[in-house]
Design a protein around this motif. Structure first.
Motif, mmCIF file in Angstrom:
data_model
loop_
_atom_site.group_PDB
_atom_site.id
_atom_site.type_symbol
_atom_site.label_atom_id
_atom_site.label_comp_id
_atom_site.label_asym_id
_atom_site.label_seq_id
_atom_site.Cartn_x
_atom_site.Cartn_y
_atom_site.Cartn_z
ATOM 1 N N GLN A 93 1.192 -1.355 0.357
ATOM 2 C CA GLN A 93 -0.344 -0.091 -0.071
ATOM 3 C C GLN A 93 0.703 1.665 0.051
ATOM 4 O OE1 GLN A 93 -3.285 0.185 3.245
ATOM 5 N NE2 GLN A 93 -3.557 2.043 2.751
ATOM 6 N N SER A 94 2.159 0.963 0.582
ATOM 7 C CA SER A 94 2.976 2.228 1.089
ATOM 8 C C SER A 94 3.276 2.836 -0.528
ATOM 9 C CB SER A 94 4.101 1.748 1.770
ATOM 10 O OG SER A 94 4.034 1.956 3.016
ATOM 11 N N LEU A 95 3.834 1.778 -1.359
ATOM 12 C CA LEU A 95 4.538 1.845 -2.045
ATOM 13 C C LEU A 95 3.561 2.137 -3.622
ATOM 14 C CD1 LEU A 95 6.627 -1.449 -3.257
ATOM 15 C CD2 LEU A 95 8.159 0.751 -2.284
ATOM 16 N N ALA A 96 2.506 1.840 -3.672
ATOM 17 C CA ALA A 96 1.296 2.722 -4.259
ATOM 18 C C ALA A 96 0.893 4.163 -4.451
ATOM 19 C CB ALA A 96 0.162 1.626 -4.419
ATOM 20 N N GLU A 97 1.465 4.058 -3.201
ATOM 21 C CA GLU A 97 1.242 5.825 -2.071
ATOM 22 C C GLU A 97 2.519 6.384 -3.309
ATOM 23 O OE1 GLU A 97 -1.034 8.026 -1.141
ATOM 24 O OE2 GLU A 97 -2.119 6.623 -0.103
ATOM 25 N N GLY A 98 3.405 6.128 -3.549
ATOM 26 C CA GLY A 98 4.902 5.899 -4.009
ATOM 27 C C GLY A 98 5.804 6.553 -2.662
ATOM 28 N N ALA A 99 5.490 6.231 -1.386
ATOM 29 C CA ALA A 99 6.566 5.909 -0.207
ATOM 30 C C ALA A 99 6.489 4.946 0.663
ATOM 31 C CB ALA A 99 5.822 6.710 0.450
ATOM 32 N N LEU A 100 7.550 4.918 1.467
ATOM 33 C CA LEU A 100 8.177 3.792 2.067
ATOM 34 C C LEU A 100 6.648 3.789 3.215
ATOM 35 C CD1 LEU A 100 11.705 4.774 2.369
ATOM 36 C CD2 LEU A 100 10.199 3.132 1.031
ATOM 37 N N PRO A 101 7.254 2.554 3.963
ATOM 38 C CA PRO A 101 5.944 2.161 4.886
ATOM 39 C C PRO A 101 6.346 3.568 6.389
ATOM 40 C CG PRO A 101 7.292 0.160 4.294
ATOM 41 C CD PRO A 101 7.573 1.381 3.712
ATOM 42 N N PRO A 102 4.995 4.361 6.540
ATOM 43 C CA PRO A 102 4.892 4.591 8.321
ATOM 44 C C PRO A 102 5.526 4.547 9.271
ATOM 45 C CG PRO A 102 2.841 4.479 7.465
ATOM 46 C CD PRO A 102 3.526 3.547 6.140
ATOM 47 N N GLN A 103 5.537 2.747 9.118
ATOM 48 C CA GLN A 103 6.854 2.939 10.657
ATOM 49 C C GLN A 103 7.949 2.690 10.080
ATOM 50 O OE1 GLN A 103 6.079 1.075 13.722
ATOM 51 N NE2 GLN A 103 7.803 1.273 13.897
ATOM 52 N N LEU A 104 8.788 2.681 8.870
ATOM 53 C CA LEU A 104 10.296 2.967 8.661
ATOM 54 C C LEU A 104 10.417 4.346 8.350
ATOM 55 C CD1 LEU A 104 12.757 1.732 8.048
ATOM 56 C CD2 LEU A 104 11.832 1.827 5.551
ATOM 57 N N LEU A 105 9.668 5.382 8.430
ATOM 58 C CA LEU A 105 9.948 6.423 8.157
ATOM 59 C C LEU A 105 9.693 7.275 9.579
ATOM 60 C CD1 LEU A 105 7.165 7.002 5.415
ATOM 61 C CD2 LEU A 105 9.471 7.088 5.098
ATOM 62 N N VAL A 106 9.185 6.449 10.253
ATOM 63 C CA VAL A 106 8.395 7.565 11.989
ATOM 64 C C VAL A 106 9.927 7.154 12.466
ATOM 65 C CG1 VAL A 106 7.390 6.668 13.867
ATOM 66 C CG2 VAL A 106 6.061 7.579 12.014
ATOM 67 N N GLU A 107 10.630 4.930 12.530
ATOM 68 C CA GLU A 107 11.487 5.416 13.933
ATOM 69 C C GLU A 107 13.039 5.737 12.411
ATOM 70 O OE1 GLU A 107 12.177 0.743 13.216
ATOM 71 O OE2 GLU A 107 10.058 0.321 13.480
ATOM 72 N N THR A 108 12.869 6.180 11.574
ATOM 73 C CA THR A 108 13.755 6.668 10.831
ATOM 74 C C THR A 108 14.482 8.523 11.911
ATOM 75 O OG1 THR A 108 14.146 5.233 9.350
ATOM 76 C CG2 THR A 108 15.412 7.535 9.237
ATOM 77 N N LEU A 109 13.514 8.735 11.339
ATOM 78 C CA LEU A 109 12.825 9.853 11.952
ATOM 79 C C LEU A 109 13.354 10.144 13.444
ATOM 80 C CD1 LEU A 109 12.696 12.602 10.934
ATOM 81 C CD2 LEU A 109 10.776 13.262 11.124
ATOM 82 N N TYR A 110 12.244 9.069 14.272
ATOM 83 C CA TYR A 110 12.508 9.593 15.531
ATOM 84 C C TYR A 110 14.383 9.078 15.704
ATOM 85 C CZ TYR A 110 10.428 8.810 20.328
ATOM 86 O OH TYR A 110 10.864 8.260 21.159
ATOM 87 N N THR A 111 14.335 7.933 15.404
ATOM 88 C CA THR A 111 15.949 8.027 15.206
ATOM 89 C C THR A 111 16.809 9.376 15.265
ATOM 90 O OG1 THR A 111 16.305 7.130 13.659
ATOM 91 C CG2 THR A 111 16.158 5.597 14.970
ATOM 92 N N LEU A 112 16.974 9.797 15.103
ATOM 93 C CA LEU A 112 17.063 11.779 14.420
ATOM 94 C C LEU A 112 17.326 12.315 15.344
ATOM 95 C CD1 LEU A 112 17.018 11.801 10.758
ATOM 96 C CD2 LEU A 112 19.342 12.045 11.684
ATOM 97 N N GLN A 113 16.130 12.648 15.672
ATOM 98 C CA GLN A 113 15.780 13.964 16.337
ATOM 99 C C GLN A 113 14.825 13.540 17.945
ATOM 100 O OE1 GLN A 113 12.293 15.837 14.061
ATOM 101 N NE2 GLN A 113 13.849 17.001 13.205
ATOM 102 N N ALA A 114 14.922 12.027 18.294
ATOM 103 C CA ALA A 114 14.657 11.711 19.668
ATOM 104 C C ALA A 114 15.773 10.956 20.364
ATOM 105 C CB ALA A 114 13.191 11.140 19.594
ATOM 106 N N VAL A 115 16.455 10.385 19.485
ATOM 107 C CA VAL A 115 17.610 9.691 20.234
ATOM 108 C C VAL A 115 18.897 9.462 20.166
ATOM 109 C CG1 VAL A 115 18.124 7.012 19.745
ATOM 110 C CG2 VAL A 115 16.360 7.397 19.366
ATOM 111 N N LEU A 116 19.413 10.860 18.443
ATOM 112 C CA LEU A 116 20.929 11.215 18.380
ATOM 113 C C LEU A 116 20.554 12.600 19.043
ATOM 114 C CD1 LEU A 116 21.735 9.457 15.117
ATOM 115 C CD2 LEU A 116 22.589 8.434 17.509
ATOM 116 N N PHE A 117 20.049 13.003 18.855
ATOM 117 C CA PHE A 117 20.183 14.550 18.644
ATOM 118 C C PHE A 117 18.742 14.932 19.430
ATOM 119 C CE2 PHE A 117 22.540 13.250 14.290
ATOM 120 C CZ PHE A 117 23.449 13.740 14.860
ATOM 121 N N PRO A 118 18.343 14.678 20.122
ATOM 122 C CA PRO A 118 17.040 15.259 20.708
ATOM 123 C C PRO A 118 17.382 17.227 21.182
ATOM 124 C CG PRO A 118 18.442 13.984 22.697
ATOM 125 C CD PRO A 118 19.249 14.113 21.565
#
Length: 362
Positions: free
Chosen positions: A223-248
């Motif tokens: 369903q994500s690929l049909a939207e032209g995007a990656l799965p929300p879980q993967l996107l959220v985790e990646t942004l979360y590791t950037l802004q809440a884990v590594l560099f809060p």
């Protein structure tokens, strides 16, 4: 920036990312990919080969979005047939590589773009195979951990252990930007380098496609690929590791490290914009790191057992296994005996000098 460049960026961002924006770091990657592949055509291949253009990339984007169940070979053939039917210049398959990178920030030719012996821990670069669908390729790059390990779950709860300032102090970590999402959170122990996927504005643009959807984290890959995007879980985790884990933002030292990386290492300035890293108001109680849990757990383990960082430390590390425990014990005993003998000798010399001074001093 010229009006032509602004129009070029607006067209690409609207059709690939779904919204307008500056996307400074993103377009550095996109423009470099197009230029690099066109230089390859001129220097290596026949001069009559058509250049990769925005039109050819957008054609490939449309095919990827509408027909992702096809294999790579079938996708290239479909793009070539579509280009011929619309009387466009011959479609070059490298435009498909640029389209895949532009849509998902995943390098479909990573194996060819790295040295044959390139490895980071257990990671080996992987390319999209001719007989493989796009979904199968992405699943191979990001296999979901249905049963997250206890260690990964611990890190997911106690993520303060892997903040940037602690990684820098404990491991001497240097933060290396990567444009390939598959390399995110890889730690190169030989060079003390942590690969960080830093394109926060791209991640937010992809997440914006899911705004308003009920329970977006359960949306699957197809369903994500049909939207032209990656799965929300993967996107959220990646942004979360950037802004809440590594560099809060609540950790001033880690936030300062991020500011320096933006200024000196080309990190996406949007990393420092801390709004919108999740598609829900608060993380649900069941939220876990499904995709990045294992790599975070590995970082946590490295923090607990810091790897040797110089020749002397590596020597002791090699000789400190259980199999060499007796050797280490004997070596320690020998050193203790040697120190004792030297101490006795020094005491004897001191006594002799005291006696000599008493005997012969008038």
């Amino acid at each position: 920036m010229t009006p032509q460049e602004l129009q070029h960026r607006k067209r690409i961002s609207q059709q690939i990312l779904g919204r307008d924006g500056e996307f400074l770091s993103y377009f550095r990657v996109y423009d470099d990919l197009v230029q690099r592949n066109n230089d390859f055509h001129v220097t290596i291949e026949a001069p009559q080969v058509q250049s990769i253009t925005d039109d050819s990339v957008l054609l490939a984007v449309g095919v990827l979005r509408s027909s992702f169940p096809r294999t790579l070979k079938e996708t290239v053939e479909h793009c070539q047939q579509l280009a011929a039917s619309e009387r466009r210049p011959h479609f070059h398959e490298k435009a498909l590589n640029v389209a895949c990178m532009a849509m998902f920030m995943i390098d479909p030719a990573a194996k060819e773009n790295h040295a044959a012996d390139f490895t980071v821990g257990d990671y080996r670069p992987s390319s999209w195979r001719l007989d493989e669908t796009l979904g199968a390729f992405i699943n191979r790059l990001f296999p979901p951990s249905l049963a997250v390990s206890q260690e990964a779950a611990k890190v997911a709860v106690g993520y303060r252990a892997v903040r940037a300032r602690k990684l820098q102090r404990r491991l001497g970590a240097r933060f290396r930007p990567t444009n390939n999402l598959a390399e995110h959170l890889l730690f190169d122990e030989k060079r003390n380098s942590l690969y960080v996927f830093h394109h926060a504005e791209f991640l937010k643009a992809q997440l914006s496609r899911y705004q308003g959807k009920t329970d977006p984290l359960v949306i699957g890959l197809e369903q994500s690929l049909a939207e032209g995007a990656l799965p929300p879980q993967l996107l959220v985790e990646t942004l979360y590791t950037l802004q809440a884990v590594l560099f809060p933002s609540i950790d001033p030292e880690s936030a300062q490290i991020l500011d320096e990386l933006i200024e000196r290492r080309g990190f996406d300035p949007d990393c420092a914009e801390y709004e919108g890293y999740k598609v829900f108001r608060e993380p649900p109680a069941s939220f876990r790191f499904v995709f990045w849990g294992e790599r975070m757990a590995h970082l946590h383990q490295l923090m607990r057992r810091r790897p040797p960082r110089n020749k002397l430390e590596r020597w002791f590390h090699r000789h400190s296994t259980e199999g060499n425990a007796l050797f280490i014990a004997l070596l320690a005993l020998f050193i203790s005996i040697l120190v004792g003998i030297v101490s006795i000798a020094l005491n004897c010399i001191q006594i002799w000098m005291t006696w000599y001074t008493w005997k012969y001093t008038p």
